[in-house]
Design a protein around this motif. Structure first.
Motif, PDB file in Angstrom:
ATOM      1  N   ASP A  25       0.825  -1.202   0.000  1.00  0.00           N
ATOM      2  CA  ASP A  25       0.000   0.000   0.000  1.00  0.00           C
ATOM      3  C   ASP A  25       0.862   1.256   0.000  1.00  0.00           C
ATOM      4  N   ALA A  26       1.944   1.245   0.754  1.00  0.00           N
ATOM      5  CA  ALA A  26       2.857   2.389   0.754  1.00  0.00           C
ATOM      6  C   ALA A  26       3.459   2.597  -0.632  1.00  0.00           C
ATOM      7  N   MET A  27       3.780   1.499  -1.305  1.00  0.00           N
ATOM      8  CA  MET A  27       4.332   1.606  -2.660  1.00  0.00           C
ATOM      9  C   MET A  27       3.302   2.219  -3.607  1.00  0.00           C
ATOM     10  N   PHE A  28       2.028   1.771  -3.528  1.00  0.00           N
ATOM     11  CA  PHE A  28       1.001   2.327  -4.413  1.00  0.00           C
ATOM     12  C   PHE A  28       0.713   3.791  -4.080  1.00  0.00           C
ATOM     13  N   ALA A  29       0.760   4.153  -2.810  1.00  0.00           N
ATOM     14  CA  ALA A  29       0.583   5.556  -2.425  1.00  0.00           C
ATOM     15  C   ALA A  29       1.723   6.403  -2.977  1.00  0.00           C
ATOM     16  N   GLU A  30       2.949   5.894  -2.883  1.00  0.00           N
ATOM     17  CA  GLU A  30       4.111   6.618  -3.425  1.00  0.00           C
ATOM     18  C   GLU A  30       4.054   6.696  -4.951  1.00  0.00           C
ATOM     19  N   LEU A  31       3.544   5.645  -5.589  1.00  0.00           N
ATOM     20  CA  LEU A  31       3.393   5.660  -7.038  1.00  0.00           C
ATOM     21  C   LEU A  31       2.423   6.772  -7.436  1.00  0.00           C
ATOM     22  N   TYR A  32       1.303   6.861  -6.730  1.00  0.00           N
ATOM     23  CA  TYR A  32       0.333   7.924  -7.015  1.00  0.00           C
ATOM     24  C   TYR A  32       0.965   9.303  -6.792  1.00  0.00           C
ATOM     25  N   LEU A  33       1.699   9.437  -5.691  1.00  0.00           N
ATOM     26  CA  LEU A  33       2.394  10.694  -5.404  1.00  0.00           C
ATOM     27  C   LEU A  33       3.350  11.043  -6.541  1.00  0.00           C
ATOM     28  N   ALA A  34       4.100  10.068  -7.016  1.00  0.00           N
ATOM     29  CA  ALA A  34       5.048  10.320  -8.111  1.00  0.00           C
ATOM     30  C   ALA A  34       4.315  10.784  -9.360  1.00  0.00           C
ATOM     31  N   ARG A  35       3.203  10.135  -9.669  1.00  0.00           N
ATOM     32  CA  ARG A  35       2.436  10.532 -10.856  1.00  0.00           C
ATOM     33  C   ARG A  35       1.922  11.966 -10.721  1.00  0.00           C
TER      34      ARG A  35
ATOM     35  N   LEU B 177      -7.471  12.678 -13.035  1.00  0.00           N
ATOM     36  CA  LEU B 177      -7.339  11.735 -14.151  1.00  0.00           C
ATOM     37  C   LEU B 177      -5.955  11.093 -14.259  1.00  0.00           C
ATOM     38  N   VAL B 178      -5.098  11.309 -13.272  1.00  0.00           N
ATOM     39  CA  VAL B 178      -3.705  10.856 -13.374  1.00  0.00           C
ATOM     40  C   VAL B 178      -3.587   9.332 -13.559  1.00  0.00           C
ATOM     41  N   VAL B 179      -4.536   8.557 -13.045  1.00  0.00           N
ATOM     42  CA  VAL B 179      -4.507   7.103 -13.232  1.00  0.00           C
ATOM     43  C   VAL B 179      -5.795   6.589 -13.871  1.00  0.00           C
ATOM     44  N   ALA B 180      -6.597   7.478 -14.436  1.00  0.00           N
ATOM     45  CA  ALA B 180      -7.917   7.115 -14.974  1.00  0.00           C
ATOM     46  C   ALA B 180      -7.844   6.094 -16.101  1.00  0.00           C
ATOM     47  N   ASP B 181      -6.784   6.113 -16.886  1.00  0.00           N
ATOM     48  CA  ASP B 181      -6.680   5.194 -18.021  1.00  0.00           C
ATOM     49  C   ASP B 181      -6.075   3.845 -17.646  1.00  0.00           C
ATOM     50  N   GLU B 182      -5.799   3.662 -16.368  1.00  0.00           N
ATOM     51  CA  GLU B 182      -5.253   2.397 -15.866  1.00  0.00           C
ATOM     52  C   GLU B 182      -6.148   1.925 -14.716  1.00  0.00           C
ATOM     53  N   PRO B 183      -7.295   1.317 -15.025  1.00  0.00           N
ATOM     54  CA  PRO B 183      -8.295   1.033 -13.992  1.00  0.00           C
ATOM     55  C   PRO B 183      -7.794   0.181 -12.827  1.00  0.00           C
TER      56      PRO B 183
END
Length: 195
Positions: free
Chosen positions: A66-76, A103-109
């Motif tokens: 979860d921390a990795m996915f949160a950091e991934l979102y932050l990076a995006r 929309l930063v991750v909208a195309d990757e459901p």
């Protein structure tokens, strides 16, 4: 004057650059794994193998998936350009910024589900820290779009709109694209057009 001595090259280690490269590899591997799989499951061993790092190194960088996915979102979000058109209305400028973040991750459901689910965790200190940094970035973008002299209460209201929208997306009530349109409607209620 020339010398037959060979010049020594000293390589300086840049731990920040190395961490950035490792994070990019992990983020790319996680996104690819989710894109290729039928389910949202990503395990530490599989992700470490895909990113070509040891599982212990992955855990050093990210204490949880979860921390990795949160950091991934932050990076995006932090990689998004912050261009503000000074000739546009405050509403249009804020809309552009919130739409980009929404929309930063909208195309990757599958990635969107993983990131949003991770951001809503309240029992992971690393996620909470990433969420704080994301909130600061969202606030920075809203403040830049609003311009100098924006009331703090208006900034807080706009932030609340964004986080509420993210929660609705996570609940499955609406998609990211629908929510981006709804945010425009909400902004019209909060920020009337200037005459």
């Amino acid at each position: 004057m020339s010398s037959s001595a060979v010049a020594r090259v000293t390589r300086l280690r840049d731990p920040h650059a190395q961490r950035t490269l490792t994070c990019r590899r992990v983020f790319g591997a996680a996104a690819a794994m989710l894109d290729e799989s039928a389910g949202p499951d990503v395990s530490v061993p599989a992700l470490a193998q895909r990113a070509r790092i040891a599982p212990s190194a992955l855990r050093t960088h990210f204490p949880s998936l979860d921390a990795m996915f949160a950091e991934l979102y932050l990076a995006r979000v932090t990689e998004l350009p912050l261009d503000v058109d000074p000739t546009a209305s405050p509403r249009a400028r804020v809309s552009e910024q919130l739409r980009a973040v929404t929309l930063v991750v909208a195309d990757e459901p599958r990635l969107a589900v993983a990131c949003t689910g991770a951001l809503l965790r309240n029992d992971d200190a690393a996620v909470a820290e990433a969420r704080t940094r994301i909130a600061a970035e969202v606030r920075r973008r809203i403040a830049a779009a609003m311009g100098m002299g924006a009331w703090p209460e208006v900034l807080e209201t706009l932030e609340t709109l964004f986080w509420g929208a993210l929660l609705q997306v996570e609940s499955g009530a609406v998609s990211y694209r629908v929510m981006a349109t709804r945010l425009d409607t909400m902004l019209a209620l909060v920020l009337p057009e200037e005459n």
